[in-house]
Design an enzyme around this catalytic site. Structure first.
Site, PDB file in Angstrom:
ATOM      1  N   ARG A   1       5.457   1.947 -22.077  1.00 33.44           N
ATOM      2  CA  ARG A   1       5.729   3.254 -21.452  1.00 33.44           C
ATOM      3  C   ARG A   1       6.441   3.055 -20.104  1.00 33.44           C
ATOM      4  NH1 ARG A   1       0.702   7.315 -19.669  1.00 33.44           N
ATOM      5  NH2 ARG A   1       1.945   8.818 -18.511  1.00 33.44           N
TER       6      ARG A   1
ATOM      7  N   ASN B   1      -5.952   2.208 -12.094  1.00 31.09           N
ATOM      8  CA  ASN B   1      -6.086   2.583 -13.511  1.00 31.09           C
ATOM      9  C   ASN B   1      -4.785   2.522 -14.308  1.00 31.09           C
ATOM     10  OD1 ASN B   1      -5.072   4.846 -12.259  1.00 31.09           O
ATOM     11  ND2 ASN B   1      -6.255   6.292 -13.475  1.00 31.09           N
TER      12      ASN B   1
ATOM     13  N   LYS C   1       2.615  -2.179  -2.535  1.00 31.57           N
ATOM     14  CA  LYS C   1       1.278  -2.734  -2.236  1.00 31.57           C
ATOM     15  C   LYS C   1       0.452  -2.394  -3.483  1.00 31.57           C
ATOM     16  CE  LYS C   1      -3.019  -2.712  -1.060  1.00 31.57           C
ATOM     17  NZ  LYS C   1      -3.750  -3.244  -2.178  1.00 31.57           N
TER      18      LYS C   1
ATOM     19  N   ASP D   1      -9.481   9.561  -2.337  1.00 32.30           N
ATOM     20  CA  ASP D   1      -9.511  10.188  -1.006  1.00 32.30           C
ATOM     21  C   ASP D   1      -8.721   9.424   0.048  1.00 32.30           C
ATOM     22  OD1 ASP D   1     -11.082  12.097  -2.036  1.00 32.30           O
ATOM     23  OD2 ASP D   1     -12.968  11.427  -1.100  1.00 32.30           O
TER      24      ASP D   1
ATOM     25  N   GLU E   1      -0.644  11.708  -5.126  1.00 31.69           N
ATOM     26  CA  GLU E   1      -1.299  12.136  -6.368  1.00 31.69           C
ATOM     27  C   GLU E   1      -2.727  11.634  -6.279  1.00 31.69           C
ATOM     28  OE1 GLU E   1      -0.243  14.132  -8.607  1.00 31.69           O
ATOM     29  OE2 GLU E   1       1.862  14.217  -8.027  1.00 31.69           O
TER      30      GLU E   1
ATOM     31  N   CYS F   1      -7.086  10.196 -13.825  1.00 32.13           N
ATOM     32  CA  CYS F   1      -7.168  11.373 -12.944  1.00 32.13           C
ATOM     33  C   CYS F   1      -7.087  12.635 -13.790  1.00 32.13           C
ATOM     34  CB  CYS F   1      -6.066  11.340 -11.912  1.00 32.13           C
ATOM     35  SG  CYS F   1      -4.456  11.271 -12.635  1.00 32.13           S
TER      36      CYS F   1
HETATM   37  N1  NDP Z   1      -3.577  12.141  -9.411  1.00 32.24           N
HETATM   38  C1  NDP Z   1      -3.265  10.984  -9.947  1.00 32.24           C
HETATM   39  O1  NDP Z   1      -2.181  10.772 -10.461  1.00 32.24           O
HETATM   40  C2  NDP Z   1      -4.252   9.861  -9.952  1.00 32.24           C
HETATM   41  C3  NDP Z   1      -5.374   9.853  -9.166  1.00 32.24           C
HETATM   42  N2  NDP Z   1      -6.224   8.801  -9.197  1.00 32.24           N
HETATM   43  C4  NDP Z   1      -7.416   8.825  -8.365  1.00 32.24           C
HETATM   44  O2  NDP Z   1      -7.627   7.542  -7.784  1.00 32.24           O
HETATM   45  C5  NDP Z   1      -9.003   7.226  -7.698  1.00 32.24           C
HETATM   46  C6  NDP Z   1      -9.303   5.901  -8.348  1.00 32.24           C
HETATM   47  O3  NDP Z   1      -8.317   4.954  -8.065  1.00 32.24           O
HETATM   48  P1  NDP Z   1      -8.542   3.840  -6.942  1.00 32.24           P
HETATM   49  O4  NDP Z   1      -7.528   2.770  -7.188  1.00 32.24           O
HETATM   50  O5  NDP Z   1      -9.966   3.439  -6.889  1.00 32.24           O
HETATM   51  O6  NDP Z   1      -8.176   4.671  -5.635  1.00 32.24           O
HETATM   52  P2  NDP Z   1      -8.145   4.190  -4.123  1.00 32.24           P
HETATM   53  O7  NDP Z   1      -7.741   5.388  -3.336  1.00 32.24           O
HETATM   54  O8  NDP Z   1      -9.366   3.478  -3.746  1.00 32.24           O
HETATM   55  O9  NDP Z   1      -6.989   3.090  -4.075  1.00 32.24           O
HETATM   56  C7  NDP Z   1      -5.666   3.405  -4.388  1.00 32.24           C
HETATM   57  C8  NDP Z   1      -4.740   2.413  -3.724  1.00 32.24           C
HETATM   58  O10 NDP Z   1      -4.848   2.524  -2.297  1.00 32.24           O
HETATM   59  C9  NDP Z   1      -5.048   1.237  -1.740  1.00 32.24           C
HETATM   60  N3  NDP Z   1      -5.739   1.388  -0.465  1.00 32.24           N
HETATM   61  C10 NDP Z   1      -7.055   1.286  -0.187  1.00 32.24           C
HETATM   62  N4  NDP Z   1      -7.269   1.534   1.125  1.00 32.24           N
HETATM   63  C11 NDP Z   1      -6.076   1.787   1.681  1.00 32.24           C
HETATM   64  C12 NDP Z   1      -5.641   2.113   2.982  1.00 32.24           C
HETATM   65  N5  NDP Z   1      -6.473   2.248   4.009  1.00 32.24           N
HETATM   66  N6  NDP Z   1      -4.336   2.323   3.187  1.00 32.24           N
HETATM   67  C13 NDP Z   1      -3.454   2.221   2.180  1.00 32.24           C
HETATM   68  N7  NDP Z   1      -3.802   1.908   0.916  1.00 32.24           N
HETATM   69  C14 NDP Z   1      -5.093   1.696   0.676  1.00 32.24           C
HETATM   70  C15 NDP Z   1      -5.805   0.495  -2.805  1.00 32.24           C
HETATM   71  O11 NDP Z   1      -5.742  -0.893  -2.594  1.00 32.24           O
HETATM   72  P3  NDP Z   1      -7.000  -1.831  -2.945  1.00 32.24           P
HETATM   73  O12 NDP Z   1      -7.137  -1.798  -4.407  1.00 32.24           O
HETATM   74  O13 NDP Z   1      -6.608  -3.147  -2.409  1.00 32.24           O
HETATM   75  O14 NDP Z   1      -8.187  -1.252  -2.234  1.00 32.24           O
HETATM   76  C16 NDP Z   1      -5.042   0.959  -4.046  1.00 32.24           C
HETATM   77  O15 NDP Z   1      -3.832   0.274  -4.158  1.00 32.24           O
HETATM   78  C17 NDP Z   1      -9.685   8.398  -8.387  1.00 32.24           C
HETATM   79  O16 NDP Z   1     -10.123   9.317  -7.410  1.00 32.24           O
HETATM   80  C18 NDP Z   1      -8.595   9.049  -9.202  1.00 32.24           C
HETATM   81  O17 NDP Z   1      -8.766  10.377  -9.508  1.00 32.24           O
HETATM   82  C19 NDP Z   1      -6.013   7.742  -9.996  1.00 32.24           C
HETATM   83  C20 NDP Z   1      -4.924   7.711 -10.792  1.00 32.24           C
HETATM   84  C21 NDP Z   1      -3.973   8.769 -10.844  1.00 32.24           C
HETATM   85  O1  3PG Z   2      -3.461   7.771 -13.329  1.00 31.40           O
HETATM   86  C1  3PG Z   2      -3.827   8.678 -14.033  1.00 31.40           C
HETATM   87  O2  3PG Z   2      -4.982   8.861 -14.306  1.00 31.40           O
HETATM   88  C2  3PG Z   2      -2.747   9.466 -14.550  1.00 31.40           C
HETATM   89  O3  3PG Z   2      -1.707   9.652 -13.735  1.00 31.40           O
HETATM   90  C3  3PG Z   2      -2.925  10.101 -15.822  1.00 31.40           C
HETATM   91  O4  3PG Z   2      -1.999   9.655 -16.700  1.00 31.40           O
HETATM   92  P1  3PG Z   2      -2.182  10.033 -18.235  1.00 31.40           P
HETATM   93  O5  3PG Z   2      -2.487  11.487 -18.283  1.00 31.40           O
HETATM   94  O6  3PG Z   2      -0.882   9.697 -18.835  1.00 31.40           O
HETATM   95  O7  3PG Z   2      -3.305   9.203 -18.740  1.00 31.40           O
END
Ligand code: NDP
Ligand code: 3PG
Length: 496
Positions: A116, A169, A192, A247, A264, A298
């Site tokens: 994809r 993810n 990053k 967050d 996002e 998400c």
């Molecule tokens: N709306 C959307 O498209 C999506 C939303 N999400 C949301 O993301 C969350 C889960 O993903 P997760 O990866 O745990 O999310 P995080 O917000 O914990 O991490 C996302 C990214 O931010 C980095 N990061 C962490 N701290 C900082 C900082 N202070 N400054 C800059 N970058 C930083 C992380 O690096 P590191 O891993 O090194 O900590 C990672 O690369 C869920 O809430 C989910 O809903 C997930 C996918 C898609």
């Molecule tokens: O990261 C996520 O969770 C998404 O942006 C959702 O993608 P998907 O709907 O294609 O699984």
């Protein structure tokens, strides 16, 4: 195997290198970060812990490389992107294997993510040559008081250096959804990667390296977000941030300077089920929407709001399907695999225990082994339970029984999130009214929420984000408008 074959140069001993100035390098910090395999809960890979010095160097070279790249013809940029896409797809197997080991994504879904991503890059190339090849031509006499003495030519120009931060993810797909648009629009890019998923990202970046992109145009710095994240997002060399995650994005948006942001973030996507819905269709979509990749999307269905009169039937249908989900390791391509970390599993368990204490009906018994949590449907969830509002990012799905559509819309809109939602009904007129009333970036009618196809607009309201993604919107977002006005000494009207 990771770091072998064409990927040999990206590893040094057992530590993966970072990518800067077109080369694979070791950080002088001498420090590394371990990536824990969510299934074995043992260290799987190591990446460099990059320091502020390395970030400074990457930003400096990204700025220089961008100036040259902006002068590279669009068709040439597109050609290189197509090449990178082909190389990425050719090496889908080792990259997918990293996803299996770093984030416990089921084997087949891991391959799908890489393929994809290749398609996404190619689409960016095609869309970019179309939309960036067009500008606007305005004449002055359409505004009161003006003669036709001014011609305004507008075009889309790059922003400069784009910082891309994807989540765990979809480490590869949500990285290229930022890289592709940034590069075709003439920007340079600093990635990053998420720590869990970093090695898959490094392999993906090597595919761009093999495609022959200019030195410094793409860089990839690894390390914990908590350690180098602030330095990156507040770096004066960054001209745009595209972030996907939780967050953290809200904190970044408060700290970042006066630069365009694409955020996002999380979601609590509601699934509203009316009395006339096709309940078999709903049940299949709840399974797909709620439990694929163990709910770590998400866009996962995160709360079902079903009319009381059909709730019993629907819950029975969903229960029957939950019983058929396979639970186990990603290598075996099970439906439900371990969640990304122990802290995530603990958080999910906290939500389950809170619901138990407050009287939710457990449709299955709660079971957990390490990071592996068995799929669980919680019925009769009440608004005082945390699971009614919080995002588990795990295979736990709450069902709230409603007695009116208004109650469902109210629950959906009372959430601090506003990513997607879905409605199941056979009445398109009702569906449209409900869709208009739901405060979410997208509403799906008769299907579970989803980001794709990747050229569709994808956006969250409220705490779910800023701006809109999707290939076309991302390309536009990563450009700014430049106008050139030709001033004529006398009015001139073009004759036919
Ligand atoms: N709306 C959307 O498209 C999506 C939303 N999400 C949301 O993301 C969350 C889960 O993903 P997760 O990866 O745990 O999310 P995080 O917000 O914990 O991490 C996302 C990214 O931010 C980095 N990061 C962490 N701290 C900082 C900082 N202070 N400054 C800059 N970058 C930083 C992380 O690096 P590191 O891993 O090194 O900590 C990672 O690369 C869920 O809430 C989910 O809903 C997930 C996918 C898609
Ligand atoms: O990261 C996520 O969770 C998404 O942006 C959702 O993608 P998907 O709907 O294609 O699984």
């Amino acid at each position: 195997m990771a770091g072998s074959g064409v990927f040999e140069e990206i590893i040094d001993g057992d530590v993966f290198k970072y990518y800067s100035e077109g080369e694979w390098k070791k950080s002088p910090s001498g420090k590394s970060v371990s990536i824990i395999n969510p299934t074995t809960r043992k260290p799987q890979y190591k990446v460099q812990a990059c320091t502020q010095q390395e970030v400074n160097k990457v930003m400096e070279t990204a700025k220089i490389a961008q100036k040259q790249w902006a002068k590279t013809p669009l068709w040439k940029r597109a050609e290189l992107l197509h090449k990178a896409a082909a190389i990425l797809k050719e090496h889908k197997a080792p990259i997918a294997d990293c996803l299996v080991k770093e984030i416990a994504k089921p084997a087949k879904d891991s391959v799908t993510e890489v393929v994809r991503s290749g398609d996404l890059i190619s689409y960016c190339a095609e869309e970019g040559v179309r939309i960036l090849g067009e500008g606007k031509f305005l004449v002055s006499d359409s505004f009161p008081g003006n003669e036709r003495t001014k011609y305004c030519l507008t075009s889309k120009v790059p922003l400069g250096v784009v910082l891309a931060i994807p989540p765990f993810n979809y480490p590869v797909n949500l990285a290229v959804s930022k890289i592709g648009p940034a590069l075709i629009a003439g920007n340079s890019l600093v990635l990053k990667p998420p720590t869990q998923g970093a090695v898959a990202c490094l392999h993906m970046v090597h595919c761009f390296h093999l495609a022959g992109f200019p030195k410094g145009l793409i860089s990839c710095v690894t390390g914990k977000g908590s350690e180098i994240g602030d330095f990156l997002t507040m770096h004066p060399g960054v001209n745009c941030i595209s972030f996907t995650g939780g967050d953290t994005g809200i904190a970044i948006s408060k700290k970042a300077g006066m630069i365009p942001l694409q955020m996002e973030l999380g979601g609590k996507d509601a699934c509203i089920v009316l009395e006339d819905a096709d309940l078999d269709l709903v049940a299949s979509n709840i399974i797909k929407g709620g439990f694929s990749y163990s709910g770590q999307r998400c866009t996962a269905v995160k709360v079902v709001l079903v009319m009381e009169s059909v709730a019993d039937t629907l819950v029975e249908k969903v229960k029957a399907k939950v019983a058929k989900l396979t639970v186990g390791s990603p290598e075996d391509d099970c439906d439900i695999t371990p969640v990304v970390s122990e802290s995530s599993a603990n958080f999910i368990e906290g939500l389950v225990m809170d619901a138990k204490q407050k009287g939710a009906t457990f449709c299955q018994s709660y079971k957990r082994e390490g990071n592996l949590i068995w799929p669980l449907l919680l019925d009769n969830v009440q608004p005082d339970m945390r699971i009614a509002w919080e995002e588990p990012f795990g295979p736990i799905l709450p069902v709230i029984r409603i007695t009116s559509v208004e109650e469902g819309i109210h629950h959906c809109n009372a959430s601090n999130f506003g990513l997607q939602g879905c409605i199941f009904t056979r009445d398109i007129n009702k569906a449209m009214l409900i869709s208009d009333a739901m405060e979410t970036g997208t509403v799906q009618i008769n299907s579970a929420p989803a980001r794709g196809p990747d050229h569709f607009p994808f956006q969250g309201l409220k705490d779910s984000g800023i701006g809109s993604q999707g290939i076309t919107n991302s390309i536009n977002m990563m450009t700014k408008i430049k106008s050139t006005v030709i001033n004529l000494p006398t009015p001139s009207y073009t004759m036919g």
